[in-house]
Design a protein around this motif. Structure first.
Motif, short mmCIF file in Angstrom:
data_model
loop_
_atom_site.label_atom_id
_atom_site.label_comp_id
_atom_site.label_asym_id
_atom_site.label_seq_id
_atom_site.Cartn_x
_atom_site.Cartn_y
_atom_site.Cartn_z
N ASN A 47 47.79 41.70 58.68
CA ASN A 47 47.04 42.72 59.41
C ASN A 47 46.12 43.44 58.43
OD1 ASN A 47 48.20 42.41 62.08
ND2 ASN A 47 50.08 43.21 61.19
N ASP A 48 45.12 42.73 57.96
CA ASP A 48 44.15 43.28 57.03
C ASP A 48 42.78 43.18 57.68
OD1 ASP A 48 43.05 44.38 54.77
OD2 ASP A 48 44.14 43.07 53.38
N ASN A 49 41.78 43.76 57.08
CA ASN A 49 40.46 43.76 57.69
C ASN A 49 39.39 43.88 56.62
OD1 ASN A 49 38.07 45.46 59.00
ND2 ASN A 49 39.04 44.23 60.60
N GLY A 50 38.49 42.89 56.57
CA GLY A 50 37.45 42.87 55.57
C GLY A 50 36.51 44.05 55.66
N PHE A 51 36.17 44.45 56.89
CA PHE A 51 35.22 45.55 57.06
C PHE A 51 35.81 46.86 56.57
CE2 PHE A 51 33.12 48.69 60.09
CZ PHE A 51 31.96 48.78 59.34
N LEU A 52 37.08 47.13 56.89
CA LEU A 52 37.72 48.36 56.43
C LEU A 52 37.80 48.38 54.91
CD1 LEU A 52 39.09 51.03 56.92
CD2 LEU A 52 41.23 49.82 57.41
N ARG A 53 38.17 47.26 54.30
CA ARG A 53 38.22 47.20 52.84
C ARG A 53 36.82 47.41 52.25
NH1 ARG A 53 43.53 47.65 51.09
NH2 ARG A 53 44.84 46.06 52.06
N TYR A 54 35.81 46.87 52.89
CA TYR A 54 34.42 47.01 52.44
C TYR A 54 33.97 48.46 52.53
CZ TYR A 54 29.47 45.59 52.02
OH TYR A 54 28.16 45.42 51.62
N LEU A 55 34.34 49.16 53.61
CA LEU A 55 34.03 50.59 53.73
C LEU A 55 34.71 51.38 52.63
CD1 LEU A 55 34.24 51.39 57.57
CD2 LEU A 55 32.19 51.28 56.14
N CYS A 56 35.97 51.02 52.35
CA CYS A 56 36.69 51.71 51.27
C CYS A 56 35.93 51.57 49.95
CB CYS A 56 38.10 51.12 51.13
SG CYS A 56 39.20 51.48 52.52
N ALA A 57 35.41 50.37 49.67
CA ALA A 57 34.67 50.13 48.43
C ALA A 57 33.42 51.00 48.36
CB ALA A 57 34.30 48.65 48.32
N ILE A 58 32.71 51.11 49.49
CA ILE A 58 31.50 51.92 49.53
C ILE A 58 31.82 53.39 49.22
CG2 ILE A 58 29.69 52.81 51.05
CD1 ILE A 58 29.69 50.09 52.44
N VAL A 59 32.90 53.89 49.82
CA VAL A 59 33.29 55.29 49.58
C VAL A 59 33.65 55.50 48.11
CG1 VAL A 59 34.94 57.11 50.16
CG2 VAL A 59 34.01 55.65 51.97
N TYR A 60 34.38 54.55 47.54
CA TYR A 60 34.71 54.66 46.12
C TYR A 60 33.45 54.67 45.26
CZ TYR A 60 39.78 54.12 46.67
OH TYR A 60 41.11 54.32 46.98
N GLU A 61 32.47 53.85 45.63
CA GLU A 61 31.20 53.85 44.91
C GLU A 61 30.53 55.22 44.99
OE1 GLU A 61 29.43 49.29 45.04
OE2 GLU A 61 28.85 50.71 46.59
N MET A 62 30.52 55.79 46.19
CA MET A 62 29.89 57.09 46.38
C MET A 62 30.62 58.17 45.61
SD MET A 62 29.12 56.72 50.48
CE MET A 62 28.18 58.24 50.68
N SER A 63 31.91 57.96 45.36
CA SER A 63 32.72 58.94 44.62
C SER A 63 32.67 58.70 43.12
CB SER A 63 34.17 58.89 45.11
OG SER A 63 34.26 59.13 46.50
N GLY A 64 31.95 57.66 42.69
CA GLY A 64 31.86 57.36 41.27
C GLY A 64 33.08 56.67 40.72
N GLU A 65 33.95 56.13 41.59
CA GLU A 65 35.17 55.47 41.15
C GLU A 65 34.95 53.96 41.20
OE1 GLU A 65 38.70 57.03 43.04
OE2 GLU A 65 37.79 59.02 43.26
N ASP A 66 34.23 53.44 40.20
CA ASP A 66 33.80 52.05 40.20
C ASP A 66 34.96 51.06 40.11
OD1 ASP A 66 31.20 52.85 40.46
OD2 ASP A 66 30.74 52.71 38.32
N ASP A 67 36.01 51.40 39.35
CA ASP A 67 37.17 50.50 39.24
C ASP A 67 37.82 50.30 40.60
OD1 ASP A 67 36.99 49.91 36.55
OD2 ASP A 67 38.16 51.67 35.94
N ASP A 68 38.04 51.40 41.32
CA ASP A 68 38.65 51.31 42.65
C ASP A 68 37.72 50.60 43.63
OD1 ASP A 68 41.08 52.57 42.06
OD2 ASP A 68 40.19 54.56 42.26
N ALA A 69 36.42 50.79 43.45
CA ALA A 69 35.46 50.09 44.31
C ALA A 69 35.57 48.59 44.09
CB ALA A 69 34.04 50.56 44.02
N ALA A 70 35.66 48.16 42.84
CA ALA A 70 35.78 46.74 42.54
C ALA A 70 37.05 46.15 43.15
CB ALA A 70 35.77 46.52 41.02
N ILE A 71 38.16 46.89 43.03
CA ILE A 71 39.43 46.42 43.61
C ILE A 71 39.29 46.28 45.13
CG2 ILE A 71 41.83 47.05 44.05
CD1 ILE A 71 41.80 48.42 41.27
N SER A 72 38.66 47.25 45.77
CA SER A 72 38.48 47.19 47.22
C SER A 72 37.56 46.04 47.62
CB SER A 72 37.92 48.51 47.75
OG SER A 72 38.88 49.54 47.66
#
Length: 464
Positions: free
Chosen positions: A162-187
């Motif tokens: 029960n995973d979802n590519g779009f939700l993970r992709y949104l998470c990455a975008i938010v991490y990018e906006m927060s300046g958390e590049d490592d977490d963005a890459a993981i997402s």
């Protein structure tokens, strides 16, 4: 005779109890078509108990959160989704086995726990609410809650993803906006895996942004470990990084399916097998299924004829299938990131065997109990016995209703595009298109101001 009257009245009352899920759809959708998202929301708020009730409280807030999200009232939408999140968290800690009443009545008596894809949609909406309100910190909180929820959904059933590519992709975008590049890459890596295991092919634009992010973090080898060949060039993602600003357009296309009833009937052999026949809602042809039949109290290995209704997908008319976005003189075609239709198919396929077994056992137990009750209440009056037996049979059969509860206003598909822009004002419009490219509606956002380093989120809700 007094007992007969009571039985007959009870049976009639049971017969008159309509399925609340169907009542909800038939009441709200006409209002949606005439009065729009806000009108539908007000209708729901005017009759919460009649349309939803205590057992469907999660759906009440989910539907309202969805409608206010489409209407652009992101603060009110957020308020309802927060309540839905709290209800989900509370229900998640409670065992389904504690809801014993459903064993003798039907699944509608249980609190609605939400389907996995509805939980995922809830967090997608909520993250987008905060981004639309320019509240990156709020979006980040929802990202972390969403990740916990995804982990919980997986742990509930290790054999289902029960995973979802779009939700993970949104998470990455938010991490990018927060300046958390490592977490963005993981997402982004998690998004790649989710797309590979899901029902939507990796969107080409998303693949560019994933490659660009991982290359920046020197993590392209992670893609190779997933048997994916990294891209040599990522023009759109590179432009977005160099300019520093984006306009992100989310398009909701069409109305997701709801649930109707599929009638099944056949034989149940306690402790043996059950063979059931049904009519396929898609093809109209007859089908059958054979499953193990667990033993039931007082079954004694007997054979019982049973019949009951189960939920099946009911598709709704759809006009909008895709979008075209114009930013200044630039034309972009968003790609599909989510198919709610396919998610419902997957959910029904996974849940049906368990639902059949639970329902068949319940119906068999009630059938046995009804026969015992009829035998113990027989008199010397043949007419009385006949009427009494009819009342008992009608009453127990009417107890069984398929659980047709589902979010009513989800889109059939979710589309997305990220458009690199310079800081400043830009003219933005979105056309909602039919399957053959005909324009059904246009969303003119006028002059959209994009600040330096900003990702501006715009939403086009073509739920038609």
């Amino acid at each position: 005779m007094k007992r007969l009257v009571v039985l007959l009245v009870t049976a009639l009352l049971l017969c008159s109890c309509a399925n609340k899920a169907m009542t909800r759809y038939e009441t709200i959708v006409p209002v949606l078509k005439k009065e729009g998202f806000e009108g539908a929301a007000k209708k729901i708020e005017s009759k919460p108990d009649e349309l939803y009730g205590e057992k469907s409280e999660w759906l009440y807030h989910f539907d309202l959160g969805t409608l206010y999200h489409y209407n652009g009232d992101y603060k009110e939408s957020t308020r309802h989704f927060e309540k839905a999140e709290d209800i989900y968290d509370d229900l998640f800690t409670k065992s389904v086995t504690n809801e014993a009443a459903a064993v003798v009545t039907n699944d509608n008596i249980r609190p609605y726990r939400a389907r996995p894809f509805e939980i995922i949609m809830m967090y997608q909406y909520q993250i987008l609410n905060y981004l639309a309100m320019k509240d990156v910190e709020g979006a980040l909180v929802e990202v972390k809650r969403a990740q916990i929820a995804l982990e919980g959904l997986y742990q509930k059933d290790q054999n289902r993803v029960n995973d979802n590519g779009f939700l993970r992709y949104l998470c990455a975008i938010v991490y990018e906006m927060s300046g958390e590049d490592d977490d963005a890459a993981i997402s982004y890596i998690q998004a790649t895996k989710a797309f590979d295991n899901g029902n939507i092919k990796m969107p080409s634009e998303a693949w560019q942004f994933i490659n660009e992010s991982l290359a920046k973090m020197d993590r392209k080898d992670d893609l190779k470990s997933m048997n994916r060949t990294p891209l040599e060039q990522t023009p759109i993602a590179t432009e977005a990084r160099e300019k520093g600003q984006e306009i992100i357009v989310i398009g909701y296309a069409g109305h997701s399916p709801i649930l109707g009833e599929m009638y099944m009937s056949g034989t149940f052999v306690s402790g043996g097998s059950m063979h059931l026949n049904y009519k396929d809602g898609k093809t109209g042809s007859m089908g059958s299924i054979t499953l193990i039949a667990p033993p039931v109290p007082n079954g004694n290995g007997g054979t019982f004829h049973i019949g009951f209704a189960l939920p099946e997908k009911k598709e709704l008319p759809q006009r909008v299938y895709k979008f075209n976005v114009k930013v200044d003189d630039r034309q972009v075609k968003p790609e599909k990131f989510v198919s709610v239709d396919a998610e419902l198919d997957k959910n029904i396929e996974e849940e049906t065997p368990t639902t059949i077994t639970r329902t068949a056992v319940r119906v068999t137990i009630r059938t046995i109990a009804a026969q015992i009750a009829k035998e113990k209440t027989n008199t010397d009056n043949g007419i009385f016995n006949l009427l009494k037996n009819i009342a008992v049979d009608v009453g127990q059969s009417q107890l069984e209703q398929a659980d047709l509860r589902i979010g009513l206003f989800m889109p059939n598909s979710v589309y997305m595009t990220r458009i690199p822009v310079d800081a400043g004002e830009h003219s933005v419009s979105v056309n909602a298109l039919g399957n053959n490219g005909q324009i059904f509606s246009t969303y003119d956002f006028g002059k959209v101001k994009v600040g330096k380093g900003q990702k501006k989120v715009l939403i086009a809700p073509a739920i038609e």
